[in-house]
Scaffold this motif. Structure first.
Motif, PDB file in Angstrom:
ATOM      1  N   TYR A 295      -4.321   0.760 -12.998  1.00 11.16           N
ATOM      2  CA  TYR A 295      -3.719  -0.502 -12.563  1.00 11.16           C
ATOM      3  C   TYR A 295      -2.229  -0.502 -12.863  1.00 11.16           C
ATOM      4  N   VAL A 296      -1.436  -0.887 -11.862  1.00 12.72           N
ATOM      5  CA  VAL A 296       0.012  -0.999 -12.025  1.00 12.72           C
ATOM      6  C   VAL A 296       0.464  -2.304 -11.369  1.00 12.72           C
ATOM      7  N   LEU A 297       0.958  -3.228 -12.182  1.00 10.70           N
ATOM      8  CA  LEU A 297       1.503  -4.487 -11.670  1.00 10.70           C
ATOM      9  C   LEU A 297       3.005  -4.331 -11.421  1.00 10.70           C
ATOM     10  N   ARG A 298       3.596  -5.328 -10.753  1.00  5.74           N
ATOM     11  CA  ARG A 298       5.025  -5.309 -10.386  1.00  5.74           C
ATOM     12  C   ARG A 298       5.379  -4.060  -9.570  1.00  5.74           C
ATOM     13  N   MET A 299       4.467  -3.632  -8.716  1.00  5.27           N
ATOM     14  CA  MET A 299       4.686  -2.397  -7.959  1.00  5.27           C
ATOM     15  C   MET A 299       4.274  -2.609  -6.498  1.00  5.27           C
ATOM     16  N   PRO A 300       5.190  -3.130  -5.657  1.00  4.62           N
ATOM     17  CA  PRO A 300       4.860  -3.331  -4.249  1.00  4.62           C
ATOM     18  C   PRO A 300       4.873  -2.040  -3.438  1.00  4.62           C
ATOM     19  N   VAL A 301       4.057  -2.011  -2.420  1.00  2.39           N
ATOM     20  CA  VAL A 301       4.114  -0.955  -1.408  1.00  2.39           C
ATOM     21  C   VAL A 301       5.249  -1.297  -0.453  1.00  2.39           C
ATOM     22  N   ILE A 302       6.127  -0.322  -0.149  1.00  4.96           N
ATOM     23  CA  ILE A 302       7.228  -0.592   0.768  1.00  4.96           C
ATOM     24  C   ILE A 302       7.135   0.212   2.060  1.00  4.96           C
ATOM     25  N   ALA A 303       6.255   1.223   2.100  1.00  5.20           N
ATOM     26  CA  ALA A 303       6.130   2.015   3.328  1.00  5.20           C
ATOM     27  C   ALA A 303       4.809   2.760   3.340  1.00  5.20           C
ATOM     28  N   LEU A 304       4.330   3.020   4.544  1.00  2.00           N
ATOM     29  CA  LEU A 304       3.214   3.942   4.738  1.00  2.00           C
ATOM     30  C   LEU A 304       3.763   5.326   5.017  1.00  2.00           C
ATOM     31  N   LEU A 305       3.044   6.335   4.586  1.00  2.00           N
ATOM     32  CA  LEU A 305       3.418   7.711   4.868  1.00  2.00           C
ATOM     33  C   LEU A 305       2.527   8.223   5.993  1.00  2.00           C
ATOM     34  N   ILE A 306       3.166   8.678   7.070  1.00  2.00           N
ATOM     35  CA  ILE A 306       2.462   9.093   8.278  1.00  2.00           C
ATOM     36  C   ILE A 306       2.668  10.583   8.511  1.00  2.00           C
ATOM     37  N   ASP A 307       1.577  11.300   8.686  1.00  2.00           N
ATOM     38  CA  ASP A 307       1.649  12.733   8.958  1.00  2.00           C
ATOM     39  C   ASP A 307       2.436  12.977  10.249  1.00  2.00           C
ATOM     40  N   LYS A 308       3.463  13.813  10.167  1.00  2.00           N
ATOM     41  CA  LYS A 308       4.320  14.057  11.329  1.00  2.00           C
ATOM     42  C   LYS A 308       3.558  14.692  12.484  1.00  2.00           C
ATOM     43  N   VAL A 318       6.029   3.435  -2.891  1.00  2.00           N
ATOM     44  CA  VAL A 318       6.141   2.200  -3.661  1.00  2.00           C
ATOM     45  C   VAL A 318       7.598   1.918  -3.977  1.00  2.00           C
ATOM     46  N   SER A 319       7.860   0.735  -4.533  1.00  2.00           N
ATOM     47  CA  SER A 319       9.244   0.285  -4.699  1.00  2.00           C
ATOM     48  C   SER A 319      10.038   1.141  -5.681  1.00  2.00           C
ATOM     49  N   SER A 320       9.362   1.916  -6.521  1.00  2.00           N
ATOM     50  CA  SER A 320      10.068   2.819  -7.421  1.00  2.00           C
ATOM     51  C   SER A 320      10.630   4.026  -6.680  1.00  2.00           C
ATOM     52  N   GLY A 321      10.199   4.220  -5.441  1.00  2.00           N
ATOM     53  CA  GLY A 321      10.607   5.383  -4.661  1.00  2.00           C
ATOM     54  C   GLY A 321       9.595   6.509  -4.686  1.00  2.00           C
ATOM     55  N   GLN A 322       8.528   6.374  -5.480  1.00  2.00           N
ATOM     56  CA  GLN A 322       7.532   7.435  -5.581  1.00  2.00           C
ATOM     57  C   GLN A 322       6.590   7.407  -4.383  1.00  2.00           C
ATOM     58  N   ASP A 323       6.202   8.575  -3.926  1.00  2.00           N
ATOM     59  CA  ASP A 323       5.215   8.713  -2.861  1.00  2.00           C
ATOM     60  C   ASP A 323       3.856   9.030  -3.479  1.00  2.00           C
ATOM     61  N   LEU A 324       2.832   8.314  -3.031  1.00  2.00           N
ATOM     62  CA  LEU A 324       1.478   8.471  -3.544  1.00  2.00           C
ATOM     63  C   LEU A 324       0.544   8.689  -2.362  1.00  2.00           C
ATOM     64  N   PHE A 325      -0.534   9.428  -2.576  1.00  2.00           N
ATOM     65  CA  PHE A 325      -1.371   9.864  -1.468  1.00  2.00           C
ATOM     66  C   PHE A 325      -2.831   9.483  -1.722  1.00  2.00           C
ATOM     67  N   SER A 326      -3.533   9.170  -0.629  1.00  2.00           N
ATOM     68  CA  SER A 326      -4.946   8.799  -0.767  1.00  2.00           C
ATOM     69  C   SER A 326      -5.668   9.038   0.545  1.00  2.00           C
ATOM     70  N   HIS A 327      -7.009   9.131   0.451  1.00  2.00           N
ATOM     71  CA  HIS A 327      -7.830   9.265   1.651  1.00  2.00           C
ATOM     72  C   HIS A 327      -7.944   7.931   2.382  1.00  2.00           C
ATOM     73  N   LYS A 328      -7.991   6.849   1.600  1.00  2.00           N
ATOM     74  CA  LYS A 328      -8.160   5.524   2.207  1.00  2.00           C
ATOM     75  C   LYS A 328      -7.209   4.532   1.529  1.00  2.00           C
ATOM     76  N   LEU A 329      -6.849   3.500   2.308  1.00  2.00           N
ATOM     77  CA  LEU A 329      -5.923   2.474   1.837  1.00  2.00           C
ATOM     78  C   LEU A 329      -6.452   1.102   2.236  1.00  2.00           C
ATOM     79  N   VAL A 330      -6.468   0.159   1.268  1.00  2.00           N
ATOM     80  CA  VAL A 330      -6.856  -1.228   1.543  1.00  2.00           C
ATOM     81  C   VAL A 330      -5.679  -2.127   1.178  1.00  2.00           C
TER      82      VAL A 330
END
Length: 543
Positions: A295-308, A318-330
């Motif tokens: 769990y991470v609070l104060r951490m908005p999603v700012i973009a989706l990452l789309i396979d080119k 996320v707003s920190s600039g880090q890219d995170l990856f997952s099979h599914k997103l809700v």
């Protein structure tokens, strides 16, 4: 580039990422964690609960004044990365709550802000035997919750409040009901408990079923709107899709009657979580965390990452600039993202001509609105009662009222306000803000004495004549509108917003359906350790 002021989230690959910790997302996070999935659960807020939060008074006021929900990202969401095999697609946040009207009606000090726990999407309660309570028991989330039983339910009928009897004995003790009305209500209770309905009757409308039984108008209103919990006018419906079938009416009535007295310290049908409804999503978040969810609070999603190459979802930024990856997103519906990600092949097809990833951003479908209000007083609607529900059936406040209005009063013994004060939540579904607030103000005029100019300026002519002695003096009020947005799925999943219902069954059903769409081979909370027989005593400790 300057290092971001956040610790990186590790690991950076997950089976499931969820953004916002509202009730349905928290259920899905717990269910997925129990099913062995790796889960990352984010929230842009410093508090759990999202649109189901319970806020201190100052935080509630600040929330109402925040007209720009979009976070300020540490880095540009569309910052190009030539070496990466994906690109970032910006998301936008939009407010689901709007048209706030906050009014102070008294110079009295209301008390410390942190003594309040004000629900954003109230009124809402549990039926003691509904599927939400069963899930609390099955998942073990009840170990993180305490409950308060509702003391009474009232219905507004012909400019007066009538208590809703919840048992045969209560019917005979009632001083307001006549002999014929008592006979009709006890006969209905017996019919529901014994069953044996003709299958042909079950497919018709519930209101016609009651009319064929010769049930009197008052008892019919009690059954339709206080027991079966119909949200819309059943006798002169604006939309026949809102008519309760006999089957649904009988099932809802049976659930209500079976909920009465389930727990020793909650003699009625309804219970409410101590410290506010924001405790409910927190309980499921704790269940998920025990099973390894991060769990991470104060951490908005700012973009989706789309396979080119494929155009498919790959992860989030996320707003920190880090890219995170997952099979599914809700996601929560307040986040606008593409409802469909088109592959390069599709984009060259004539069917998709002119579409691109950027202009495909749309919000989930808006279904309707809910008008909500929060009110503070120092006296109860009924002397000697702290927690109670008042139901205003359609057309009971004025002829154009097309939907049920519900008012939930809670006192300090529910730990939602300081000693000697009461919080009242009022809500009704509506087509637009103006009509919704008109209905709220009509209910305000019935329930409260409004000491300042707002009482004459904002009341509608249709509700001016309604008077009731001994009304509590209104100290503070907030009126606002909430959008109701439906959930959807593929390639990114959306949970629905809080609905217009009094209970959580519809929201739970949506979350359950979404979980099964995501993980069709997994059981819903199958590995939860708690068994009802062993945890029933825990939830029985209702205050």
């Amino acid at each position: 580039m300057e290092e971001p002021p956040y610790h990186p989230i590790e690991p950076c690959n997950f089976d499931l990422i969820l953004s916002n910790t509202g009730f349905p997302l928290s259920i899905i996070a717990a269910a997925a964690s129990i099913a062995g999935k790796s889960v990352l659960h984010l929230d842009p807020s410093p508090l759990y609960g999202s649109h189901y939060s319970s806020l201190p008074l100052d935080s509630f006021i600040s929330f109402s004044q925040n007209s720009n929900p979009n976070p300020s990202p540490y880095s540009s969401p569309d910052m190009p990365d030539e070496e990466a095999d994906y690109r970032a697609l910006t998301v936008e946040y939009r407010p689901l709550f709007s048209a706030f009207e906050l009014s102070t009606h008294s110079s009295d000090h209301l008390g410390p802000s942190r003594s309040f726990n004000l629900d954003l999407s109230g009124p809402r309660v549990y039926l003691s035997r509904d599927s939400t309570v069963d899930l609390l028991l099955r998942s073990g989330a009840n170990n993180y919750l305490e409950f308060k039983g509702m003391e009474a339910t009232f219905i507004w009928y012909e400019d007066g409040l009538f208590m809703v009897p919840e048992s045969r004995n209560a019917v005979f003790r009632d001083q307001k009901l006549g002999f014929l009305e008592k006979r009709h209500l006890t006969g209905f209770f017996k019919l529901i408990r014994e069953g044996g309905f003709d299958e042909r009757e079950m497919e018709g409308s519930f209101v016609e079923f009651l009319e064929k039984k010769g049930i009197s108008p008052l008892i019919k209103s009690i059954i339709l709107y206080a027991i079966a919990l119909a949200d819309y006018d059943q006798e002169k419906p604006k939309d026949h899709n809102n008519l309760l079938s006999t089957r649904d009416g009988v099932e809802s009535s049976s659930l209500y009657l079976s909920s009465v007295g389930r727990f020793p310290n909650a003699p009625g049908a309804f219970i409410y979580p101590m410290y506010g409804q924001g405790e409910l999503p927190q309980a499921f978040c704790r269940c998920a965390a025990v099973k390894g969810a991060i769990y991470v609070l104060r951490m908005p999603v700012i973009a989706l990452l789309i396979d080119k190459e494929t155009g498919h979802y790959k992860g989030i930024r996320v707003s920190s600039g880090q890219d995170l990856f997952s099979h599914k997103l809700v996601l929560d519906p307040s986040i606008a993202v593409p409802p469909k990600v088109f592959s390069p092949t599709e984009l060259h097809n004539k069917e998709f001509e002119g579409l691109s990833l950027d202009n495909a951003i749309k919000t989930p479908k808006l279904s309707k609105y809910v008008a909500r209000g929060v009110f503070l007083t120092r006296t109860s609607q009924k002397p000697g009662l702290s927690t109670l529900l008042v139901v205003f059936p359609p057309r009971s406040l004025y002829p154009e009222q097309m939907a049920t209005v519900r008012a939930l009063q809670l006192g300090s013994n529910a730990s939602v306000c300081p000693n000697g004060m009461f919080v009242v939540y009022i809500s009704t579904p509506c087509d637009d803000a103006a009509k919704g607030k008109e209905v709220l103000r009509a209910a305000m005029n019935v329930l409260f004495m409004i000491p300042d100019a707002i009482s004459s300026e904002n009341l509608t002519p249709t509700s001016e004549g309604v008077q009731r002695e001994g009304k509590p003096v209104l100290l503070w009020s907030a009126l606002y509108i909430q959008e109701m947005i439906e959930g959807s799925s593929n390639p990114v999943y959306y949970c629905p917003t809080p609905d217009e219902k009094l209970d959580y069954r519809g929201i739970l059903n949506s979350a359950t359906k979404l979980f099964h769409e995501m993980y069709p081979s997994e059981d819903f909370f199958s590995q939860a350790a708690a068994m009802e027989s062993s945890v029933e005593n825990d939830i029985n400790s209702l205050d």
